[in-house]
Design a protein around this motif. Sequence first.
Motif, PDB file in Angstrom:
ATOM      1  N   ALA A  62     -32.155 -31.202 -13.072  1.00  0.00           N
ATOM      2  CA  ALA A  62     -32.134 -31.874 -11.765  1.00  0.00           C
ATOM      3  C   ALA A  62     -32.730 -30.982 -10.677  1.00  0.00           C
ATOM      4  N   ASP A  63     -33.225 -31.593  -9.646  1.00  0.00           N
ATOM      5  CA  ASP A  63     -33.716 -30.869  -8.476  1.00  0.00           C
ATOM      6  C   ASP A  63     -32.548 -30.103  -7.865  1.00  0.00           C
ATOM      7  N   PRO A  64     -32.686 -28.781  -7.663  1.00  0.00           N
ATOM      8  CA  PRO A  64     -31.587 -28.005  -7.078  1.00  0.00           C
ATOM      9  C   PRO A  64     -31.062 -28.592  -5.771  1.00  0.00           C
ATOM     10  N   ALA A  65     -31.944 -29.254  -5.010  1.00  0.00           N
ATOM     11  CA  ALA A  65     -31.503 -29.843  -3.741  1.00  0.00           C
ATOM     12  C   ALA A  65     -30.501 -30.970  -3.951  1.00  0.00           C
ATOM     13  N   SER A  66     -30.487 -31.532  -5.161  1.00  0.00           N
ATOM     14  CA  SER A  66     -29.575 -32.637  -5.453  1.00  0.00           C
ATOM     15  C   SER A  66     -28.301 -32.196  -6.164  1.00  0.00           C
ATOM     16  N   HIS A  67     -28.153 -30.895  -6.421  1.00  0.00           N
ATOM     17  CA  HIS A  67     -26.986 -30.410  -7.145  1.00  0.00           C
ATOM     18  C   HIS A  67     -25.693 -30.664  -6.379  1.00  0.00           C
ATOM     19  N   THR A  68     -24.681 -31.085  -7.095  1.00  0.00           N
ATOM     20  CA  THR A  68     -23.345 -31.143  -6.518  1.00  0.00           C
ATOM     21  C   THR A  68     -22.824 -29.716  -6.409  1.00  0.00           C
ATOM     22  N   PRO A  69     -21.752 -29.466  -5.641  1.00  0.00           N
ATOM     23  CA  PRO A  69     -21.194 -28.107  -5.587  1.00  0.00           C
ATOM     24  C   PRO A  69     -20.853 -27.563  -6.978  1.00  0.00           C
ATOM     25  N   GLY A  70     -20.319 -28.445  -7.840  1.00  0.00           N
ATOM     26  CA  GLY A  70     -19.988 -28.005  -9.194  1.00  0.00           C
ATOM     27  C   GLY A  70     -21.214 -27.628  -9.995  1.00  0.00           C
ATOM     28  N   GLN A  71     -22.268 -28.429  -9.885  1.00  0.00           N
ATOM     29  CA  GLN A  71     -23.516 -28.122 -10.575  1.00  0.00           C
ATOM     30  C   GLN A  71     -24.123 -26.817 -10.055  1.00  0.00           C
ATOM     31  N   ALA A  72     -24.097 -26.644  -8.756  1.00  0.00           N
ATOM     32  CA  ALA A  72     -24.689 -25.448  -8.148  1.00  0.00           C
ATOM     33  C   ALA A  72     -23.997 -24.181  -8.643  1.00  0.00           C
ATOM     34  N   ALA A  73     -22.661 -24.209  -8.685  1.00  0.00           N
ATOM     35  CA  ALA A  73     -21.905 -23.035  -9.121  1.00  0.00           C
ATOM     36  C   ALA A  73     -22.162 -22.740 -10.598  1.00  0.00           C
ATOM     37  N   ALA A  74     -22.151 -23.782 -11.421  1.00  0.00           N
ATOM     38  CA  ALA A  74     -22.363 -23.593 -12.855  1.00  0.00           C
ATOM     39  C   ALA A  74     -23.783 -23.126 -13.143  1.00  0.00           C
ATOM     40  N   PHE A  75     -24.749 -23.687 -12.429  1.00  0.00           N
ATOM     41  CA  PHE A  75     -26.143 -23.337 -12.677  1.00  0.00           C
ATOM     42  C   PHE A  75     -26.451 -21.922 -12.199  1.00  0.00           C
ATOM     43  N   ALA A  76     -25.777 -21.480 -11.158  1.00  0.00           N
ATOM     44  CA  ALA A  76     -25.984 -20.124 -10.652  1.00  0.00           C
ATOM     45  C   ALA A  76     -25.643 -19.096 -11.728  1.00  0.00           C
ATOM     46  N   GLU A  77     -24.605 -19.379 -12.502  1.00  0.00           N
ATOM     47  CA  GLU A  77     -24.237 -18.467 -13.583  1.00  0.00           C
ATOM     48  C   GLU A  77     -25.302 -18.476 -14.672  1.00  0.00           C
ATOM     49  N   ARG A  78     -25.860 -19.638 -14.976  1.00  0.00           N
ATOM     50  CA  ARG A  78     -26.928 -19.711 -15.958  1.00  0.00           C
ATOM     51  C   ARG A  78     -28.152 -18.930 -15.473  1.00  0.00           C
ATOM     52  N   VAL A  79     -28.497 -19.087 -14.224  1.00  0.00           N
ATOM     53  CA  VAL A  79     -29.677 -18.405 -13.674  1.00  0.00           C
ATOM     54  C   VAL A  79     -29.497 -16.888 -13.743  1.00  0.00           C
ATOM     55  N   ARG A  80     -28.290 -16.411 -13.494  1.00  0.00           N
ATOM     56  CA  ARG A  80     -28.034 -14.966 -13.560  1.00  0.00           C
ATOM     57  C   ARG A  80     -28.323 -14.445 -14.970  1.00  0.00           C
ATOM     58  N   LEU A  81     -27.862 -15.150 -15.978  1.00  0.00           N
ATOM     59  CA  LEU A  81     -28.094 -14.734 -17.359  1.00  0.00           C
ATOM     60  C   LEU A  81     -29.568 -14.870 -17.738  1.00  0.00           C
TER      61      LEU A  81
END
Length: 216
Positions: A62-81
Amino acid sequence: MATLLHIDSSVFPGEASASRAVTEVFRTHWQKRHPDGTVVYHDLAARPVPHITAESHTAGFADPASHTPGQAAAFAERVRLIEELEQADAVLIGAPMYNYSIPSTLKAWLDNVILMGRTAGESPSAQGTPVTVVASRGGSYAPGTPRESFEYVQNYLAAVLGGGLGLDVDFIVPELTMAPHNPAMAELVPLFEASRDRALEEAARKAERLAERSAA
């Protein structure tokens, strides 16, 4: 400065783990050749990464601009890895065989870093990065052995790391690691010891060779 991403997934600590003993030798020799280098370390048994959830999975498409707060937090952890993988000059993975496959904690890490359109797909972002996998196992699953068809560690990781992520995959395979602990395998102890010694020598040699390659 060179960066080594080192991942252990054995449930056993220290010298009780066949894979950890070999990855430690590799890491030590790598650090000797890169005294100013950086090691990013994950002990997945002690500190597992989050398993993929619906939010972390759908956020990847999904477009990061459309992420829900839950998606944003979960995806941030994926991006770090993912960024750790992308920034590594070399990767070292301890992958013992449990029930014919890899530990679930290592699968969770893979699920986080595999992202179509970035680390996977037509132009993988970490393509060509060398990865050394220490694939230890209690028995033998080598070609020609009775359990050859049950080997799902090397086959799987070669497909995922090499075919999926485009990494340059190499394996070190200490086998028969249950021989010293299982009376039924007592006669195989000399073969285990030879396999262990060979794996330790390979780890040192391959770490040195990798250091030479990165310096060239």
